[in-house]
Design a protein around this motif. Structure first.
Motif, mmCIF file in Angstrom:
data_model
loop_
_atom_site.group_PDB
_atom_site.id
_atom_site.type_symbol
_atom_site.label_atom_id
_atom_site.label_comp_id
_atom_site.label_asym_id
_atom_site.label_seq_id
_atom_site.Cartn_x
_atom_site.Cartn_y
_atom_site.Cartn_z
ATOM 1 N N UNK A 1 1.406 -33.261 -36.016
ATOM 2 C CA UNK A 1 2.513 -33.458 -35.060
ATOM 3 C C UNK A 1 2.071 -34.017 -33.704
ATOM 4 N N UNK A 2 0.767 -34.223 -33.501
ATOM 5 C CA UNK A 2 0.301 -34.681 -32.195
ATOM 6 C C UNK A 2 0.945 -35.980 -31.742
ATOM 7 N N UNK A 3 1.036 -36.944 -32.646
ATOM 8 C CA UNK A 3 1.640 -38.230 -32.280
ATOM 9 C C UNK A 3 3.140 -38.095 -32.049
ATOM 10 N N UNK A 4 3.792 -37.152 -32.752
ATOM 11 C CA UNK A 4 5.223 -36.911 -32.526
ATOM 12 C C UNK A 4 5.456 -36.319 -31.142
ATOM 13 N N UNK A 5 4.542 -35.466 -30.692
ATOM 14 C CA UNK A 5 4.650 -34.901 -29.348
ATOM 15 C C UNK A 5 4.445 -35.991 -28.310
ATOM 16 N N UNK A 6 3.463 -36.863 -28.550
ATOM 17 C CA UNK A 6 3.198 -37.952 -27.614
ATOM 18 C C UNK A 6 4.407 -38.889 -27.501
ATOM 19 N N UNK A 7 5.128 -39.051 -28.615
ATOM 20 C CA UNK A 7 6.322 -39.910 -28.606
ATOM 21 C C UNK A 7 7.585 -39.153 -28.224
ATOM 22 N N UNK A 8 7.406 -37.867 -27.844
ATOM 23 C CA UNK A 8 8.504 -37.003 -27.388
ATOM 24 C C UNK A 8 9.541 -36.716 -28.470
ATOM 25 N N UNK A 9 9.120 -36.806 -29.724
ATOM 26 C CA UNK A 9 10.019 -36.409 -30.810
ATOM 27 C C UNK A 9 9.958 -34.910 -31.056
ATOM 28 N N UNK A 10 8.878 -34.282 -30.590
ATOM 29 C CA UNK A 10 8.726 -32.832 -30.662
ATOM 30 C C UNK A 10 8.200 -32.322 -29.327
ATOM 31 N N UNK A 11 8.536 -31.082 -29.024
ATOM 32 C CA UNK A 11 8.142 -30.466 -27.755
ATOM 33 C C UNK A 11 7.382 -29.172 -28.052
ATOM 34 N N UNK B 1 -14.083 -32.586 -36.749
ATOM 35 C CA UNK B 1 -12.959 -32.547 -35.819
ATOM 36 C C UNK B 1 -12.363 -31.146 -35.834
ATOM 37 N N UNK B 2 -11.359 -30.955 -35.008
ATOM 38 C CA UNK B 2 -10.600 -29.715 -35.009
ATOM 39 C C UNK B 2 -9.149 -30.057 -34.713
ATOM 40 N N UNK B 3 -8.283 -29.089 -34.933
ATOM 41 C CA UNK B 3 -6.858 -29.330 -34.724
ATOM 42 C C UNK B 3 -6.229 -28.114 -34.057
ATOM 43 N N UNK B 4 -5.445 -28.353 -33.041
ATOM 44 C CA UNK B 4 -4.691 -27.260 -32.426
ATOM 45 C C UNK B 4 -3.579 -26.810 -33.371
ATOM 46 N N UNK B 5 -3.153 -25.580 -33.239
ATOM 47 C CA UNK B 5 -2.052 -25.040 -34.020
ATOM 48 C C UNK B 5 -0.917 -24.748 -33.049
ATOM 49 N N UNK B 6 0.158 -25.522 -33.138
ATOM 50 C CA UNK B 6 1.193 -25.534 -32.102
ATOM 51 C C UNK B 6 2.560 -25.119 -32.613
ATOM 52 N N UNK B 7 3.272 -24.403 -31.767
ATOM 53 C CA UNK B 7 4.676 -24.079 -32.029
ATOM 54 C C UNK B 7 5.508 -25.172 -31.377
ATOM 55 N N UNK B 8 6.447 -25.746 -32.124
ATOM 56 C CA UNK B 8 7.160 -26.899 -31.591
ATOM 57 C C UNK B 8 8.578 -26.985 -32.148
#
Length: 308
Positions: free
Chosen positions: A246-256, A159-166
């Protein structure tokens, strides 16, 4: 005394760091555990362990002997597993090493599904940022996040993972969203402290060039990514974290997510294991299962397609 049992006791004492822990794992008394190691030393005519009231450490001879003991025990396990494979049924204990966040958020779920298909395999999931030296630590498999340097192991990209600023929406409502890397100087930064996986600086990519941003006075530093995740969700500031955290947190709109145009290259996630003459059926079954489980786009990035 049985030399193979003595070797197994010795290897457990070294791996766990104490006679008491080894005795508990092997379901024997402390005295019997110590007797096995002492008998081994007497047979060899050499001290293998330095013993103090506080800790145990390998002698120089003990260190070299320990490496050979691990090879011998691996060959014995392979031989025993070969017999088990004749029955075409994975059995035994599978020891898996993983970074804490990956293990807690994702592997616990994967292990549950694997166990449904292979009920005779027991799973021991060890969570640690230090996922090196899998042979010396008696581990069958390890998940490694980031680039690999060790050429003595087999690495399977799964797998791979994005590296995001949030950050949280409440934080951006108060401070505004950064539109460029330069804007980050006026924002509250949540950064990694000393960590074996993630660097203390932020990385960005602009026009195929990697930009490194060091933080002179971060608002918060933590050596565990989960602490920054919680702080960011609570509106404390901005963090750069992998999407498997944090991907699931973004999907749940807890992080942007912000500054996605400057996102660096994805982080590789590999399943690694040692070179072995004969891969046990339990290891092979888990490797094959993980290849299928994480096949294609990782589910932690599904928010890219699901956010309205």
């Amino acid at each position: 005394m049985d030399k193979i049992t003595s070797m197994r006791v010795f290897a457990s004492v070294v791996r766990l760091g104490s006679f008491a822990a080894a005795a508990e794992e092997l379901d024997m008394s402390n005295a019997m555990c110590s007797k096995y190691v002492r008998g081994l030393e007497e047979t060899l005519g050499a001290r293998l362990l330095n013993r103090t009231t506080r800790q145990l450490s390998l002698t120089e001879v003990g260190s070299e002997y320990h490496k050979r003991v691990l090879d011998i025990l691996t060959d014995i396990e392979d031989a025993e597993q070969f017999v088990s494979e004749l029955q075409q049924k994975p059995v035994g204990t599978l020891r898996i090493l993983s970074p804490p966040s990956l293990g807690s958020f994702h592997l616990s779920r994967a292990v549950k599904d694997y166990k449904n298909d292979y009920p005779d395999v027991s799973i021991e999931l060890i969570l640690s940022d230090d996922c090196d030296n899998i042979v010396d630590r008696g581990v069958d498999l390890a998940f490694r996040v980031g680039d690999l340097q060790d050429s003595t192991i087999v690495a399977l990209p799964i797998a791979s993972s994005r590296l995001l600023l949030c950050g949280s929406q409440s934080y951006f409502d108060e401070h505004g969203k950064p539109e460029s890397i330069d804007d980050l100087e006026s924002h509250v930064c949540l950064t990694m402290g000393q960590n074996l996986i993630f660097p203390t600086y932020w990385k960005f990519k602009k026009a195929d060039k990697v930009i490194r941003l060091d933080h002179k006075k971060p608002y918060l530093k933590a050596n565990i990514a989960d602490a920054l995740r919680v702080a960011a969700m609570n509106g404390s500031g901005i963090a750069q974290l992998p999407s498997y955290i944090i991907g699931l947190d973004i999907q749940r709109r807890k992080l942007v997510p912000v500054l996605e145009n400057y996102e660096p290259d994805p982080i590789p996630i590999n399943l690694v294991y040692a070179h072995r003459k004969h891969m046990s059926l339990k290891v092979r079954s888990f490797v094959d299962y993980m290849k299928a489980y994480f096949n294609g786009q990782p589910y932690w990035d599904e928010w890219m397609y699901n956010i309205e």
